[in-house]
Motif scaffolding. Structure first.
Motif, PDB file in Angstrom:
ATOM      1  N   GLU A 143       0.839  -1.200   0.000  1.00  0.00           N
ATOM      2  CA  GLU A 143       0.000   0.000   0.000  1.00  0.00           C
ATOM      3  C   GLU A 143       0.873   1.249   0.000  1.00  0.00           C
ATOM      4  O   GLU A 143       1.988   1.238   0.513  1.00  0.00           O
ATOM      5  CB  GLU A 143      -0.877   0.051   1.255  1.00  0.00           C
ATOM      6  CG  GLU A 143      -1.980  -0.948   1.299  1.00  0.00           C
ATOM      7  CD  GLU A 143      -2.826  -0.819   2.561  1.00  0.00           C
ATOM      8  OE1 GLU A 143      -3.859  -1.482   2.599  1.00  0.00           O
ATOM      9  OE2 GLU A 143      -2.457  -0.071   3.500  1.00  0.00           O
ATOM     10  N   TYR A 144       0.307   2.311  -0.541  1.00  0.00           N
ATOM     11  CA  TYR A 144       0.960   3.605  -0.466  1.00  0.00           C
ATOM     12  C   TYR A 144       0.164   4.429   0.538  1.00  0.00           C
ATOM     13  O   TYR A 144      -0.975   4.800   0.291  1.00  0.00           O
ATOM     14  CB  TYR A 144       1.001   4.292  -1.828  1.00  0.00           C
ATOM     15  CG  TYR A 144       1.657   5.649  -1.773  1.00  0.00           C
ATOM     16  CD1 TYR A 144       3.036   5.752  -1.646  1.00  0.00           C
ATOM     17  CD2 TYR A 144       0.901   6.810  -1.812  1.00  0.00           C
ATOM     18  CE1 TYR A 144       3.651   6.987  -1.573  1.00  0.00           C
ATOM     19  CE2 TYR A 144       1.513   8.050  -1.746  1.00  0.00           C
ATOM     20  CZ  TYR A 144       2.881   8.133  -1.617  1.00  0.00           C
ATOM     21  OH  TYR A 144       3.493   9.351  -1.534  1.00  0.00           O
ATOM     22  N   MET A 186       8.177   4.190   6.801  1.00  0.00           N
ATOM     23  CA  MET A 186       9.215   5.122   6.360  1.00  0.00           C
ATOM     24  C   MET A 186       9.430   5.022   4.850  1.00  0.00           C
ATOM     25  O   MET A 186       9.774   6.010   4.200  1.00  0.00           O
ATOM     26  CB  MET A 186      10.524   4.861   7.109  1.00  0.00           C
ATOM     27  CG  MET A 186      10.433   5.190   8.602  1.00  0.00           C
ATOM     28  SD  MET A 186       9.923   6.883   8.942  1.00  0.00           S
ATOM     29  CE  MET A 186      11.463   7.742   8.650  1.00  0.00           C
ATOM     30  N   THR A 187       9.212   3.833   4.271  1.00  0.00           N
ATOM     31  CA  THR A 187       9.337   3.679   2.823  1.00  0.00           C
ATOM     32  C   THR A 187       8.357   4.604   2.112  1.00  0.00           C
ATOM     33  O   THR A 187       8.712   5.279   1.149  1.00  0.00           O
ATOM     34  CB  THR A 187       9.073   2.219   2.406  1.00  0.00           C
ATOM     35  OG1 THR A 187       9.944   1.366   3.141  1.00  0.00           O
ATOM     36  CG2 THR A 187       9.294   2.010   0.929  1.00  0.00           C
ATOM     37  N   ASN A 233       8.421   7.901  -0.818  1.00  0.00           N
ATOM     38  CA  ASN A 233       7.223   7.972  -1.670  1.00  0.00           C
ATOM     39  C   ASN A 233       7.031   6.707  -2.500  1.00  0.00           C
ATOM     40  O   ASN A 233       6.719   6.776  -3.683  1.00  0.00           O
ATOM     41  CB  ASN A 233       7.265   9.216  -2.568  1.00  0.00           C
ATOM     42  CG  ASN A 233       7.114  10.483  -1.785  1.00  0.00           C
ATOM     43  OD1 ASN A 233       6.224  10.593  -0.943  1.00  0.00           O
ATOM     44  ND2 ASN A 233       7.981  11.444  -2.033  1.00  0.00           N
ATOM     45  N   GLN A 234       7.250   5.576  -1.859  1.00  0.00           N
ATOM     46  CA  GLN A 234       7.053   4.277  -2.504  1.00  0.00           C
ATOM     47  C   GLN A 234       6.070   3.455  -1.675  1.00  0.00           C
ATOM     48  O   GLN A 234       5.870   3.723  -0.494  1.00  0.00           O
ATOM     49  CB  GLN A 234       8.381   3.528  -2.590  1.00  0.00           C
ATOM     50  CG  GLN A 234       9.414   4.204  -3.445  1.00  0.00           C
ATOM     51  CD  GLN A 234      10.748   3.467  -3.431  1.00  0.00           C
ATOM     52  OE1 GLN A 234      10.922   2.460  -2.759  1.00  0.00           O
ATOM     53  NE2 GLN A 234      11.698   3.987  -4.170  1.00  0.00           N
ATOM     54  N   PRO A 235       5.474   2.443  -2.279  1.00  0.00           N
ATOM     55  CA  PRO A 235       4.585   1.572  -1.491  1.00  0.00           C
ATOM     56  C   PRO A 235       5.342   0.947  -0.320  1.00  0.00           C
ATOM     57  O   PRO A 235       6.545   0.701  -0.396  1.00  0.00           O
ATOM     58  CB  PRO A 235       4.147   0.500  -2.501  1.00  0.00           C
ATOM     59  CG  PRO A 235       4.325   1.147  -3.838  1.00  0.00           C
ATOM     60  CD  PRO A 235       5.513   2.061  -3.688  1.00  0.00           C
ATOM     61  N   SER A 236       4.616   0.685   0.735  1.00  0.00           N
ATOM     62  CA  SER A 236       5.227   0.137   1.947  1.00  0.00           C
ATOM     63  C   SER A 236       5.764  -1.271   1.717  1.00  0.00           C
ATOM     64  O   SER A 236       5.161  -2.074   1.007  1.00  0.00           O
ATOM     65  CB  SER A 236       4.176   0.104   3.071  1.00  0.00           C
ATOM     66  OG  SER A 236       4.733  -0.446   4.238  1.00  0.00           O
ATOM     67  N   ASN A 237       6.881  -1.557   2.343  1.00  0.00           N
ATOM     68  CA  ASN A 237       7.428  -2.912   2.373  1.00  0.00           C
ATOM     69  C   ASN A 237       6.946  -3.653   3.615  1.00  0.00           C
ATOM     70  O   ASN A 237       7.200  -4.846   3.768  1.00  0.00           O
ATOM     71  CB  ASN A 237       8.962  -2.876   2.406  1.00  0.00           C
ATOM     72  CG  ASN A 237       9.545  -2.304   1.144  1.00  0.00           C
ATOM     73  OD1 ASN A 237       9.082  -2.580   0.051  1.00  0.00           O
ATOM     74  ND2 ASN A 237      10.560  -1.470   1.290  1.00  0.00           N
ATOM     75  N   ASP A 238       6.283  -2.926   4.510  1.00  0.00           N
ATOM     76  CA  ASP A 238       5.983  -3.442   5.838  1.00  0.00           C
ATOM     77  C   ASP A 238       4.488  -3.425   6.136  1.00  0.00           C
ATOM     78  O   ASP A 238       3.707  -2.768   5.445  1.00  0.00           O
ATOM     79  CB  ASP A 238       6.700  -2.589   6.896  1.00  0.00           C
ATOM     80  CG  ASP A 238       8.182  -2.428   6.598  1.00  0.00           C
ATOM     81  OD1 ASP A 238       8.810  -3.427   6.217  1.00  0.00           O
ATOM     82  OD2 ASP A 238       8.689  -1.295   6.717  1.00  0.00           O
ATOM     83  N   TYR A 239       4.155  -4.133   7.188  1.00  0.00           N
ATOM     84  CA  TYR A 239       2.810  -4.130   7.750  1.00  0.00           C
ATOM     85  C   TYR A 239       2.890  -3.455   9.118  1.00  0.00           C
ATOM     86  O   TYR A 239       3.855  -3.657   9.852  1.00  0.00           O
ATOM     87  CB  TYR A 239       2.312  -5.558   7.977  1.00  0.00           C
ATOM     88  CG  TYR A 239       2.157  -6.379   6.723  1.00  0.00           C
ATOM     89  CD1 TYR A 239       0.921  -6.494   6.101  1.00  0.00           C
ATOM     90  CD2 TYR A 239       3.240  -7.075   6.184  1.00  0.00           C
ATOM     91  CE1 TYR A 239       0.765  -7.272   4.958  1.00  0.00           C
ATOM     92  CE2 TYR A 239       3.097  -7.854   5.049  1.00  0.00           C
ATOM     93  CZ  TYR A 239       1.850  -7.945   4.437  1.00  0.00           C
ATOM     94  OH  TYR A 239       1.707  -8.711   3.318  1.00  0.00           O
TER      95      TYR A 239
END
Length: 189
Positions: free
Chosen positions: A43-44, A81-82, A87-93
């Motif tokens: 998600e962004y 923080m991603t 300004n990129q989609p999240s790598n995390d939950y």
């Protein structure tokens, strides 16, 4: 903004009543039930959340394994923080471990607030410095300390995590298996 958030931000910066009032309506209060997500991988979402009440964890999934790298509770901020910085989609939950009451503000709205009121910009810088310091301390602990030393420090400085975080997430955060955490607890008693 709730009274505990106002008290928290005023510990860092001497905000005027006008600066607090200006920010008050910009934060949206949300309730996230235990097990639900504030942000999901892919998600962004550039929102930043301040935890009024509750507990959240930030984790990523690699090779079907979850790795918890942040546990956040009352009076702490959570964000991807991603998304926020890159300004990129999240790598995390970011998931609620307990029912969580959170005040949320978007990056765009926060930037407008910071541009209008210097103290909010100062608060952001001081908060970011604190987060960076905490991450450095955590990284150093994984390089130079044993799991037992990390657990003992948590007992000393963050005992509320030990009492509130399920063992599976706590052990993962400490970089050990749940079985190893059980042994550590027995040995320390």
């Amino acid at each position: 903004m709730k009274p505990n958030m106002i008290a928290f931000v005023r510990r860092f910066v001497d905000f005027s009543d006008e600066e607090i009032t200006a920010a008050h309506s910009l934060f949206e209060e949300k309730f996230i039930k235990k097990g639900e997500y504030f942000i999901k991988s892919g998600e962004y979402n550039t929102a930043i959340g301040f935890i009024n009440k509750g507990l959240m964890r930030t984790f990523f999934v690699q090779n079907n394994q979850e790795t918890t790298f942040q546990l956040a509770l009352e009076n702490q901020f959570v964000t991807s923080m991603t998304c926020y910085v890159l300004n990129q989609p999240s790598n995390d939950y970011i998931q609620a471990i307990e029912d969580t009451d959170i005040c949320v503000i978007s990056k765009e709205t926060l930037e407008k607030l910071c541009n209008q009121y210097h103290n909010w910009d100062k608060f952001g810088r001081l908060t970011y410095e604190q987060v960076a310091l905490e991450q450095e301390i955590r990284l150093r602990s994984f390089i130079s300390e044993t799991a037992q030393e990390r657990y003992e420090k948590m007992l000393q400085f963050q005992p509320e995590l030990i009492n509130r975080v399920p063992q599976v997430y706590l052990s993962n955060f400490l970089g050990i298996t749940p079985q190893s955490l059980s042994r550590l607890r027995r040995n320390i008693r």
